[in-house]
Scaffold this motif. Structure first.
Motif, PDB file in Angstrom:
ATOM      1  N   ALA A  26      -8.828  -2.519   5.436  1.00 15.58           N
ATOM      2  CA  ALA A  26      -7.473  -3.074   5.318  1.00 15.58           C
ATOM      3  C   ALA A  26      -6.554  -2.395   6.319  1.00 15.58           C
ATOM      4  O   ALA A  26      -6.775  -1.251   6.721  1.00 15.58           O
ATOM      5  CB  ALA A  26      -6.943  -2.899   3.902  1.00 15.58           C
TER       6      ALA A  26
ATOM      7  N   ASN B   5      -2.173  -2.631   7.900  1.00  8.33           N
ATOM      8  CA  ASN B   5      -0.866  -3.298   7.912  1.00  8.33           C
ATOM      9  C   ASN B   5      -0.417  -3.589   9.341  1.00  8.33           C
ATOM     10  O   ASN B   5       0.761  -3.712   9.618  1.00  8.33           O
ATOM     11  CB  ASN B   5       0.176  -2.456   7.176  1.00  8.33           C
TER      12      ASN B   5
ATOM     13  N   ILE C 213      -6.829  -7.728   4.788  1.00  4.34           N
ATOM     14  CA  ILE C 213      -8.222  -7.293   4.895  1.00  4.34           C
ATOM     15  C   ILE C 213      -8.827  -7.886   6.158  1.00  4.34           C
ATOM     16  O   ILE C 213      -8.611  -9.057   6.479  1.00  4.34           O
ATOM     17  CB  ILE C 213      -9.031  -7.726   3.661  1.00  4.34           C
TER      18      ILE C 213
ATOM     19  N   SER D 148       0.035  -9.090  -0.376  1.00  5.34           N
ATOM     20  CA  SER D 148      -0.756  -7.970   0.098  1.00  5.34           C
ATOM     21  C   SER D 148      -2.172  -8.030  -0.466  1.00  5.34           C
ATOM     22  O   SER D 148      -2.368  -8.234  -1.664  1.00  5.34           O
ATOM     23  CB  SER D 148      -0.099  -6.650  -0.312  1.00  5.34           C
TER      24      SER D 148
ATOM     25  N   GLY E 263      -2.998   2.704   1.026  1.00  9.63           N
ATOM     26  CA  GLY E 263      -4.075   1.970   1.586  1.00  9.63           C
ATOM     27  C   GLY E 263      -4.982   2.729   2.614  1.00  9.63           C
ATOM     28  O   GLY E 263      -4.554   3.544   3.254  1.00  9.63           O
TER      29      GLY E 263
ATOM     30  N   HIS F 242       0.837  -1.200   0.000  1.00  2.69           N
ATOM     31  CA  HIS F 242       0.000   0.000   0.000  1.00  2.69           C
ATOM     32  C   HIS F 242       0.871   1.248   0.000  1.00  2.69           C
ATOM     33  O   HIS F 242       0.436   2.306  -0.396  1.00  2.69           O
ATOM     34  CB  HIS F 242      -0.995   0.004   1.167  1.00  2.69           C
TER      35      HIS F 242
ATOM     36  N   PHE G 215      -5.847  -5.768  -0.086  1.00  2.00           N
ATOM     37  CA  PHE G 215      -6.491  -4.557   0.445  1.00  2.00           C
ATOM     38  C   PHE G 215      -7.557  -4.073  -0.532  1.00  2.00           C
ATOM     39  O   PHE G 215      -7.905  -4.761  -1.490  1.00  2.00           O
ATOM     40  CB  PHE G 215      -5.460  -3.462   0.751  1.00  2.00           C
TER      41      PHE G 215
ATOM     42  N   ASP H 240      -0.242  -5.865   4.262  1.00  2.00           N
ATOM     43  CA  ASP H 240      -1.571  -5.326   4.022  1.00  2.00           C
ATOM     44  C   ASP H 240      -2.562  -6.485   4.023  1.00  2.00           C
ATOM     45  O   ASP H 240      -2.498  -7.368   3.158  1.00  2.00           O
ATOM     46  CB  ASP H 240      -1.649  -4.599   2.685  1.00  2.00           C
TER      47      ASP H 240
END
Length: 638
Positions: free
Chosen positions: A401, A403, A413, A158, A20, A6, A160, A411
């Motif tokens: 989302a 981190n 969800i 990742s 993100g 992100h 997101f 990242d």
């Protein structure tokens, strides 16, 4: 070290875009000092005084209050408006507040919002419409959210940018590449994002993930997509890659752009670039209002207040677009605002690092109706980056989302379910003097539009009335009344989480007869005289007009007028001065008010009855001395 995916989008917004995503209302007691005593019909007295041509801030305010508490909001608006028009510098915060409520009852919503703004400006300690929240408030802000990391997140990749896609969840992922670069600016070495879909189950988890079909995904990045409300188009973010041409700005930076894919029975087909993109800045992260008429997005285009701002543009019926508009400084800051989402109930959710928060990007929500902005709070927000928040306001379920997991590519969800809020408002009614419960008192619950939504009696043994299931996060007026008592009312704020709220209304006993020896001067503002003067000042004339109306209302009433001076000057001179003031006061009531002289008696007392320690030789201020230059109006037997 590896680059968090992100943050790729943060780099793109810096080279490109970011990454993100009560106070209690104080109600006047009756009509302040004058209306604390129920033996006078204050409204009738005030109207007569006003009809005689007298004007003062106090008079207009009490007229406004008297009509407000009688639910005659049209007349309340009339008198409050006169107060503000002629005596704006003397208007109190609470008067602005009541005026605003009266305006709402008259459906003058724009004017009401203006008065609420003035109320907040003048209220000591009142929170500004867009004031930042404290850390403790943010941490407690969304305690009703229950969050869970999606099992569909791909380990070491990742995931997101969740988005509702019919009954499915659409999101961005790097799961097909697994190639992350040490250098953000080397485009060919960066991971590529594609769009994926998965089924949402009853536990708000996502299963059976597959890549989105059609022509949307390419060899470059696709992310942050939104389906139009009618389901006929998908708006999404992609690198500046149109008609197989890869474009860059003058610094050879490839910016982000918004695209639209038509959805047909066969799937997603023809793709077009939106006309307000540009090679010199980024345009990304689309969101559409529930009616499909407005598109929100993030951009660092010229005119931005910060590193990236939120913007909007109208979607016309023919599919064309209106003029791009910045959302302004109510939303945007010198920092980065990004990843907008518009819920079904019309609230704007977005992420920003330009406001006080728990750390990194925090999710905020802006309510267009109330024009209030709040940090969504923990556990949605954390000390890391929290972004791409979406919610179904009908079910209270959604996704975002973050981190926060501290994985190498972190990242992920998260799903959330907003716990149902079940609250209770308990109203207790007591005698203000004895604190004893007033069983049988009538209690009414009103909304901010002053509509009565619930009512009943305060029940024994503690004189309580229970209002079940008030709306969480809303405000209500609790009002109680009982024969022989003055009405009391308080503004009550119901917390956003489940709670039991208790408010105590204290009713002041009403006086039903004017007692002998009572000083009518307590019902009015003091009658002051200038130093060494005995003439009636304009402000004193307004107050004497009230005394005159009381005498007219009670034709059997006799009063003794007592006039006083301060201690400055010769004692004998002061006695004579007070006699002159007494005579001026009585003459004014007789000549201007038409009151029979035999109903009035009185004399001057000079400096013999001081109200404070300011006697001969004592050093006092002008204000302290003025307290002694007064007149009293003592009720005689009748």
């Amino acid at each position: 070290m590896r680059i968090k995916i992100h943050h790729l989008f943060i780099a793109l917004f810096l080279s490109v875009l970011t990454s993100g995503f009560g106070q209690e209302r104080k109600v006047a007691k009756g009509n302040k000092q004058f209306n604390q005593y129920a033996f006078v019909d204050s409204q009738k007295i005030y109207l007569r005084v006003a009809e005689e041509g007298y004007e003062s801030a106090d008079l207009f305010a009490k007229l406004g209050d008297s009509f407000y508490y009688n639910a005659d909001y049209s007349e309340a608006v009339n008198w409050y408006s006169k107060l503000i028009e002629k005596y704006q510098s003397e208007v109190t915060p609470n008067q602005y507040f009541r005026y605003a409520q009266a305006l709402r009852a008259e459906q003058e919503y724009d004017k009401s919002e203006e008065m609420i703004a003035r109320y907040q400006e003048l209220s000591d300690g009142s929170e500004d419409l867009y004031a930042e929240q404290s850390i403790s408030e943010i941490k407690e802000g969304s305690a009703s959210y229950e969050i869970e990391k999606l099992k569909a997140n791909a380990a070491k990749y990742s995931d997101f940018a969740p988005a509702f896609y019919g009954e499915q969840l659409l999101f961005s992922s790097t799961r097909d590449t697994g190639v992350f670069t040490r250098r953000v600016h080397k485009w060919n070495n960066q991971p590529f994002l594609d769009l994926y879909v998965g089924d949402i189950d009853d536990q708000n988890q996502v299963n059976t993930v597959s890549k989105l079909g059609g022509s949307v995904n390419t060899e470059f990045h696709e992310s942050t997509a939104v389906l139009s409300p009618d389901g006929n188009a998908l708006y999404f973010t992609r690198n500046n890659f149109t008609k197989d041409q890869y474009r860059a700005d003058s610094n050879k930076t490839n910016r982000l752009k918004l695209y639209k894919a038509a959805k047909t029975a066969e799937g997603l087909g023809a793709i077009e670039e939106l006309p307000f993109n540009d090679n010199s800045f980024s345009t990304a992260h689309p969101a559409i209002t529930p009616d499909g008429k407005t598109l929100y997005f993030a951009s660092d285009r010229p005119g931005s207040l910060g590193e990236s701002d939120l913007w909007k543009v109208a979607i016309n019926e023919d599919g064309s677009f209106g003029t791009v508009e910045n959302l302004g400084d109510k939303i945007n800051t010198p920092g980065r605002e990004t990843f907008p989402f518009i819920s079904k109930d019309g609230k704007l959710y977005f992420s920003t690092d330009g406001r006080a928060g728990l750390g990194g990007l925090d999710v905020y929500v802006y309510d267009f109706e109330s024009e209030t902005l709040e940090n969504v709070g923990a556990p949605v927000n954390s000390t890391k980056d929290d972004f791409t928040f979406i919610i179904n306001s009908d079910t209270g379920k959604g996704f975002f989302a973050s981190n926060r997991a501290n994985d190498p590519l972190d990242d992920d969800i998260y799903s959330f379910i907003k716990a149902a809020c079940e609250s209770t408002l308990i109203v207790k009614v007591v005698d203000k003097e004895t604190k004893e419960p007033l069983n049988g008192a009538l209690v009414g619950i009103r909304n901010l539009d002053n509509d009565l939504i619930a009512s009943g009696s305060a029940e024994a043994p503690e004189a309580t009335y229970t209002f079940q299931d008030p709306e969480c996060g809303e405000e209500y007026f609790a009002r109680a009344e009982m024969e022989g008592y003055m009405t009391d009312e308080k503004l009550v704020e119901i917390p956003s989480e489940s709670s039991e709220v208790t408010v105590i209304l204290e009713l002041e006993p009403a006086v039903t007869a004017i007692p002998p020896s009572f000083d009518l001067g307590k019902l009015i503002n003091p009658i002051y005289f200038d130093f060494d003067k005995s003439n009636i000042r304009p402000d004193a004339a307004v107050e004497l007009a009230k005394i005159i109306e009381i005498l007219k209302e009670y034709p059997e009433l006799h009063i003794d007028v007592r006039s006083h001076t301060d201690s400055r000057g010769n004692d004998a001179y002061n006695l004579a001065l007070s006699e002159r003031r007494n005579q001026s006061t009585i003459d004014y009531i007789v000549e201007e008010g038409g009151i029979a002289r035999e109903r009035l008696s009185g004399r001057g007392y000079g400096e013999t009855q001081l109200l404070n320690e300011c006697s001969n030789g004592v050093d006092c201020t002008k204000e302290q001395h003025q307290l002694n230059r007064r007149s009293e109006f003592i009720v005689q037997d009748y």
